[in-house]
Write an enzyme that holds these catalytic residues in place. Structure first.
Site, PDB file in Angstrom:
ATOM      1  N   SER A 101     -15.601  10.425  45.309  1.00 42.33           N
ATOM      2  CA  SER A 101     -16.623   9.516  44.794  1.00 42.33           C
ATOM      3  C   SER A 101     -16.087   8.115  44.534  1.00 42.33           C
ATOM      4  O   SER A 101     -16.842   7.143  44.624  1.00 42.33           O
ATOM      5  CB  SER A 101     -17.250  10.080  43.518  1.00 42.33           C
ATOM      6  OG  SER A 101     -16.279  10.351  42.542  1.00 42.33           O
ATOM      7  N   HIS A 153     -15.632   5.464  39.195  1.00 36.18           N
ATOM      8  CA  HIS A 153     -16.758   4.948  39.963  1.00 36.18           C
ATOM      9  C   HIS A 153     -16.831   3.422  39.875  1.00 36.18           C
ATOM     10  O   HIS A 153     -17.045   2.744  40.890  1.00 36.18           O
ATOM     11  CB  HIS A 153     -18.063   5.560  39.449  1.00 36.18           C
ATOM     12  CG  HIS A 153     -18.165   7.027  39.725  1.00 36.18           C
ATOM     13  ND1 HIS A 153     -19.183   7.813  39.206  1.00 36.18           N
ATOM     14  CD2 HIS A 153     -17.375   7.867  40.448  1.00 36.18           C
ATOM     15  CE1 HIS A 153     -19.021   9.061  39.618  1.00 36.18           C
ATOM     16  NE2 HIS A 153     -17.929   9.107  40.364  1.00 36.18           N
TER      17      HIS A 153
END
Length: 203
Positions: A101, A153
């Site tokens: 991610s 992230h």
């Protein structure tokens, strides 16, 4: 790698994940710097790899033909590292993390960069708006869910934004070389700062 995880004890087995290179801040502080790279190739559970794989397919089939194979590879790996560095610098010390991610958020950030560079291209500007919304929605969801590495992230998205600006689209002479170099310098400086901060906090 997911098959290897499964054969060695399971993709949700903490010992297996640590053995194969999951990110743990304390081990990075001890000198295992490769844990800033290896986590992007590991996943925790079948749902995790399915969702990341689907996202990579969906986003990659648009971005990779646009910027080329080598630029895509550079973007994927380096934004994954900047995401893991952000997690190392600002995340919880005892947290274990793995997954692609950080790199995926880097791809989202790259679309924002392309939208800014080629503002006259309506397709890219609309893509940029869509991925900006995707980043915001995902970060808001991160705040409400446990076990999500929000710093990874954020770091991946920032790294992807800067790297996307540095790489641009092949055969189109934009942005100017000085701005590309500046973007690379900023990535290096931010990465160094996060590494040093992580070593100080956890050292």
């Amino acid at each position: 790698m997911f098959l290897v995880e499964s054969l060695l004890g399971g993709s949700q087995n903490l010992n297996t994940l640590i053995l194969l290179g999951a990110k743990t801040n304390s081990l990075i502080q001890e000198g295992q710097w490769w844990r800033l790279i290896t986590p992007m190739f590991l996943h925790i559970g079948i749902f995790h790899i399915f969702m990341n794989g689907f996202t990579l397919l969906y986003v990659g089939q648009v971005l990779e033909p646009m910027i080329g194979h080598w630029r895509f590879l550079i973007l994927y790996v380096l934004s994954g590292i900047t995401g893991n560095l952000a997690s190392f610098a600002f995340g919880a010390n005892n947290a274990l993390s793995a997954g692609a991610s950080t790199s995926l958020f880097g791809m989202f950030g790259a679309f924002l960069a392309l939208a800014l560079i080629y503002r006259e291209n309506r397709f890219l500007t609309e893509l940029g708006k869509s991925f900006l919304g995707l980043i915001v929605v995902n970060l808001l969801m991160d705040l409400t869910m446990s076990g999500i590495d929000i710093w990874g992230h954020i770091g991946g998205a920032i790294g992807g934004l800067l790297l996307g600006y540095a790489l641009g689209i092949p055969r189109i002479n934009r942005p100017k070389m000085i701005l590309r170099i500046l973007a690379i310098v900023i990535v290096v400086v931010i990465s160094y700062f996060m590494y040093v901060k992580g070593m100080i906090v956890y050292g």
